[in-house]
Design a protein around this motif. Structure first.
Motif, mmCIF file in Angstrom:
data_model
loop_
_atom_site.group_PDB
_atom_site.id
_atom_site.type_symbol
_atom_site.label_atom_id
_atom_site.label_comp_id
_atom_site.label_asym_id
_atom_site.label_seq_id
_atom_site.Cartn_x
_atom_site.Cartn_y
_atom_site.Cartn_z
ATOM 1 N N PHE A 39 82.067 -57.964 14.883
ATOM 2 C CA PHE A 39 83.277 -57.237 14.506
ATOM 3 C C PHE A 39 83.091 -56.520 13.172
ATOM 4 O O PHE A 39 83.549 -55.387 12.986
ATOM 5 C CB PHE A 39 84.476 -58.185 14.428
ATOM 6 N N GLU A 40 82.424 -57.188 12.237
ATOM 7 C CA GLU A 40 82.186 -56.567 10.940
ATOM 8 C C GLU A 40 81.252 -55.359 11.090
ATOM 9 O O GLU A 40 81.442 -54.334 10.416
ATOM 10 C CB GLU A 40 81.575 -57.595 9.986
ATOM 11 N N ARG A 41 80.283 -55.446 11.960
ATOM 12 C CA ARG A 41 79.347 -54.344 12.196
ATOM 13 C C ARG A 41 80.071 -53.125 12.781
ATOM 14 O O ARG A 41 79.657 -51.983 12.566
ATOM 15 C CB ARG A 41 78.262 -54.817 13.144
ATOM 16 N N LEU A 42 81.160 -53.369 13.475
ATOM 17 C CA LEU A 42 81.912 -52.276 14.101
ATOM 18 C C LEU A 42 82.851 -51.565 13.130
ATOM 19 O O LEU A 42 83.390 -50.508 13.477
ATOM 20 C CB LEU A 42 82.745 -52.823 15.269
ATOM 21 N N ARG A 43 83.063 -52.158 11.963
ATOM 22 C CA ARG A 43 84.088 -51.622 11.074
ATOM 23 C C ARG A 43 83.798 -50.172 10.686
ATOM 24 O O ARG A 43 82.723 -49.838 10.193
ATOM 25 C CB ARG A 43 84.182 -52.488 9.820
ATOM 26 N N GLY A 44 84.767 -49.335 10.948
ATOM 27 C CA GLY A 44 84.674 -47.925 10.558
ATOM 28 C C GLY A 44 83.956 -47.033 11.541
ATOM 29 O O GLY A 44 83.945 -45.804 11.380
ATOM 30 N N ILE A 45 83.344 -47.581 12.586
ATOM 31 C CA ILE A 45 82.632 -46.753 13.567
ATOM 32 C C ILE A 45 83.634 -46.100 14.507
ATOM 33 O O ILE A 45 84.516 -46.764 15.052
ATOM 34 C CB ILE A 45 81.632 -47.599 14.382
ATOM 35 N N ASP A 46 83.509 -44.795 14.712
ATOM 36 C CA ASP A 46 84.336 -44.087 15.686
ATOM 37 C C ASP A 46 83.544 -42.909 16.232
ATOM 38 O O ASP A 46 82.332 -42.811 16.030
ATOM 39 C CB ASP A 46 85.680 -43.648 15.082
ATOM 40 N N HIS A 47 84.220 -41.989 16.916
ATOM 41 C CA HIS A 47 83.524 -40.873 17.562
ATOM 42 C C HIS A 47 82.879 -39.920 16.555
ATOM 43 O O HIS A 47 81.997 -39.150 16.915
ATOM 44 C CB HIS A 47 84.516 -40.098 18.442
ATOM 45 N N ARG A 48 83.299 -39.987 15.298
ATOM 46 C CA ARG A 48 82.752 -39.065 14.300
ATOM 47 C C ARG A 48 81.418 -39.532 13.742
ATOM 48 O O ARG A 48 80.659 -38.730 13.198
ATOM 49 C CB ARG A 48 83.749 -38.889 13.148
ATOM 50 N N PHE B 79 93.122 -60.285 23.676
ATOM 51 C CA PHE B 79 93.619 -59.210 22.809
ATOM 52 C C PHE B 79 92.773 -57.960 23.023
ATOM 53 O O PHE B 79 91.620 -58.031 23.447
ATOM 54 C CB PHE B 79 93.590 -59.631 21.336
ATOM 55 N N SER B 80 93.381 -56.830 22.743
ATOM 56 C CA SER B 80 92.688 -55.556 22.901
ATOM 57 C C SER B 80 92.007 -55.180 21.586
ATOM 58 O O SER B 80 92.489 -55.499 20.501
ATOM 59 C CB SER B 80 93.669 -54.458 23.304
ATOM 60 N N VAL B 81 90.873 -54.520 21.714
ATOM 61 C CA VAL B 81 90.087 -54.123 20.551
ATOM 62 C C VAL B 81 89.968 -52.603 20.532
ATOM 63 O O VAL B 81 89.457 -51.997 21.481
ATOM 64 C CB VAL B 81 88.682 -54.750 20.582
ATOM 65 N N ALA B 82 90.456 -52.007 19.490
ATOM 66 C CA ALA B 82 90.310 -50.561 19.284
ATOM 67 C C ALA B 82 89.405 -50.355 18.064
ATOM 68 O O ALA B 82 88.700 -51.271 17.641
ATOM 69 C CB ALA B 82 91.669 -49.913 19.084
ATOM 70 N N ARG B 83 89.422 -49.182 17.497
ATOM 71 C CA ARG B 83 88.589 -48.901 16.326
ATOM 72 C C ARG B 83 88.946 -49.856 15.188
ATOM 73 O O ARG B 83 90.114 -50.063 14.871
ATOM 74 C CB ARG B 83 88.807 -47.453 15.875
ATOM 75 N N ARG B 84 87.939 -50.471 14.582
ATOM 76 C CA ARG B 84 88.160 -51.404 13.477
ATOM 77 C C ARG B 84 88.444 -50.640 12.197
ATOM 78 O O ARG B 84 87.778 -49.650 11.864
ATOM 79 C CB ARG B 84 86.944 -52.309 13.273
ATOM 80 N N ARG B 85 89.418 -51.119 11.456
ATOM 81 C CA ARG B 85 89.833 -50.421 10.239
ATOM 82 C C ARG B 85 88.814 -50.585 9.115
ATOM 83 O O ARG B 85 88.021 -51.518 9.092
ATOM 84 C CB ARG B 85 91.177 -50.975 9.766
ATOM 85 N N GLU B 86 88.885 -49.652 8.170
ATOM 86 C CA GLU B 86 88.080 -49.782 6.959
ATOM 87 C C GLU B 86 88.641 -50.936 6.120
ATOM 88 O O GLU B 86 89.832 -51.247 6.172
ATOM 89 C CB GLU B 86 88.130 -48.484 6.145
ATOM 90 N N LEU B 87 87.769 -51.580 5.336
ATOM 91 C CA LEU B 87 88.198 -52.707 4.514
ATOM 92 C C LEU B 87 89.328 -52.338 3.568
ATOM 93 O O LEU B 87 90.262 -53.108 3.354
ATOM 94 C CB LEU B 87 87.004 -53.251 3.717
ATOM 95 N N ARG B 88 89.269 -51.124 3.014
ATOM 96 C CA ARG B 88 90.266 -50.734 2.028
ATOM 97 C C ARG B 88 91.655 -50.563 2.621
ATOM 98 O O ARG B 88 92.657 -50.549 1.891
ATOM 99 C CB ARG B 88 89.840 -49.436 1.335
ATOM 100 N N SER B 89 91.721 -50.438 3.940
ATOM 101 C CA SER B 89 93.039 -50.258 4.578
ATOM 102 C C SER B 89 93.666 -51.579 5.009
ATOM 103 O O SER B 89 94.788 -51.601 5.503
ATOM 104 C CB SER B 89 92.900 -49.349 5.803
ATOM 105 N N ILE B 90 92.969 -52.689 4.801
ATOM 106 C CA ILE B 90 93.508 -53.999 5.170
ATOM 107 C C ILE B 90 94.318 -54.559 4.009
ATOM 108 O O ILE B 90 93.887 -54.522 2.852
ATOM 109 C CB ILE B 90 92.370 -54.968 5.544
ATOM 110 N N ASP B 91 95.492 -55.082 4.314
ATOM 111 C CA ASP B 91 96.375 -55.585 3.269
ATOM 112 C C ASP B 91 95.741 -56.767 2.539
ATOM 113 O O ASP B 91 94.946 -57.511 3.115
ATOM 114 C CB ASP B 91 97.710 -56.016 3.885
ATOM 115 N N PRO B 92 96.094 -56.973 1.266
ATOM 116 C CA PRO B 92 95.520 -58.071 0.482
ATOM 117 C C PRO B 92 96.267 -59.392 0.663
ATOM 118 O O PRO B 92 96.008 -60.349 -0.073
ATOM 119 C CB PRO B 92 95.645 -57.557 -0.958
ATOM 120 N N ASP B 93 97.180 -59.446 1.620
ATOM 121 C CA ASP B 93 97.984 -60.655 1.829
ATOM 122 C C ASP B 93 97.119 -61.736 2.494
ATOM 123 O O ASP B 93 96.650 -61.553 3.623
ATOM 124 C CB ASP B 93 99.190 -60.323 2.709
ATOM 125 N N PRO B 94 96.897 -62.880 1.837
ATOM 126 C CA PRO B 94 96.046 -63.923 2.412
ATOM 127 C C PRO B 94 96.757 -64.803 3.440
ATOM 128 O O PRO B 94 96.180 -65.787 3.911
ATOM 129 C CB PRO B 94 95.630 -64.742 1.191
#
Length: 406
Positions: free
Chosen positions: A290-299, A16-31
């Motif tokens: 993966f958790e350490r990468l969450r939210g990291i981007d060029h900014r 699978f391809s890995v791009a910028r990891r999303r912020e926790l708040r943007s992940i759906d609450p569907d378990p």
């Protein structure tokens, strides 16, 4: 650009391809699981690229008996003692040549020809006689083996059929039937173990999808019973449960939806299967990376200290110790906003703009970076392969040129 991670899961080879990891708040609450009832990946985010090579549960077969018919006469001849065989053939050839030279002037040359032919024929005669004896012995053994193999095929077919019924309906009666059929088997473990492993894993996936992760302990217990009934050794039985947990975790990671709700599901499976973090070090480390990468981007690119000389407007994103080519020795790697630098006896540099592909083999903690202008791909083993690859990928997306140049 994104980088690719590959992982061997219980019943598939997954990429699978890995791009910028999303912020926790943007992940759906569907378990809901990202893993289906057959262990397949269920994608919830359409933009995710993945590929999977599903391994089917193969049917075991009794190996065919090797016979002399598969060995040529010349091969048998060459397997005879070399000194004797080639000595006789060589002596015979010399006598034939001598006889040919004499026969035109003296009839006695025919005697040399005859003796030479006899010497050459001796190895062929003894080889033919030996092959005839072996063939007669093989025919006798083949009749005995054919009877035994016919019985083994029947037992193996009955065992395989019982495993199929267990996959269709994992109940007590099916487990007892598998146990009875397994006890009758008199075949090497390696012939049927893969089928039993695939069955135990399938039972786990289907039961988990049916009763849910909150009853993971019941799933683990059923998998243990399936492993015991099918005759799996303890090591393989444990590996099957680890494989199910790993699949659930990695499917969430690939879909980038390991939020709070999904993490509770993963922990429920982990607890129900009595899996400690140190039991699955690659999975534990990968989750943390993966958790350490969450939210990291060029900014908000991270920065670190570097002991190497950096150029104008160049800064370090990451540095670590690696093992080039998977060898024993270690060396340093630096990832800056402009270059990937591998120290060592021969320094390797790749400009980030020239990077074409980044591949992580999560099973081996291995990273391969391909870049134009570098003769060979940069290949190494790292302690944090996913985070390292992400930093190299991030470097390709940084643009630190003065605004007047944009």
């Amino acid at each position: 650009m994104s980088f690719t991670v590959q992982k061997s899961l219980g019943n598939s080879f997954f990429r699978f391809s890995v791009a910028r990891r999303r912020e926790l708040r943007s992940i759906d609450p569907d378990p809901e699981l990202s893993t289906g009832s057959s262990g397949e990946f269920i994608r919830h985010r359409p933009e995710i690229f993945y590929s999977a090579d599903i391994r089917t549960i193969r049917t075991p077969e009794v190996p065919a008996m090797r016979t002399l018919s598969g060995t040529s006469f010349m091969t048998s001849l060459m397997n005879e003692p070399r000194g004797r065989t080639w000595g006789l053939i060589g002596a015979g050839a010399l006598l034939i040549l001598w006889g040919l030279a004499l026969v035109a002037r003296n009839p006695a040359g025919l005697l040399f020809l005859l003796i030479g032919l006899v010497l050459i024929g001796i190895p062929f005669f003894f080889t033919a006689r030996k092959r005839r004896h072996i063939k007669l012995e093989e025919q006798r053994r083949h009749r005995e083996r054919a009877e035994r193999d016919a019985r083994n095929r029947e037992l193996l077919a009955a065992y395989t059929a019982s495993l199929e019924r267990l996959r269709e309906d994992p109940n007590d009666a099916a487990l007892e039937q598998v146990l009875r059929e397994n006890e009758k088997l008199d075949l090497p473990y390696s012939l049927w173990a893969d089928t039993a492993i695939g069955t135990a894993l399938y039972v786990g996936f289907s039961t988990l999808a049916r009763i849910g992760p909150e009853r993971a302990a019941e799933v683990a217990n059923l998998m243990d019973r399936a492993s015991d009934a099918s005759g799996l050794i303890a090591e393989d039985a444990l590996a099957v449960k680890h494989a199910l947990y790993s699949t659930v975790l990695w499917h969430f990671l690939a879909d980038d939806r390991l939020g709070e709700a999904q993490l509770k599901v993963v922990r429920a499976v982990q607890q129900g299967f009595a899996i400690k973090p140190e039991d699955v070090p690659i999975d534990t480390s990968s989750e943390q990376q993966f958790e350490r990468l969450r939210g990291i981007d060029h900014r908000n690119a991270p920065r670190c200290d570097a002991t190497i000389a950096l150029g104008l407007n160049e800064y370090c994103l990451y540095n670590a110790q690696i093992r080039p080519g998977g060898g024993e020795g270690t060396t340093g790697i630096y990832i800056t906003n402009k270059r990937v630098i591998v120290e060592g006896t021969k320094r390797i540099e790749a400009h980030v703009a020239s990077i074409d592909d980044i591949l992580v083999d999560a099973d081996a903690n291995r990273v391969t970076i391909s870049a134009s202008g570098v003769k060979r791909a940069v290949d190494f083993t790292a302690g944090e392969p996913i985070y390292l690859a992400a930093m190299a990928d991030l470097a390709t997306r940084l643009d630190d040129r003065p605004k007047s140049f944009t």
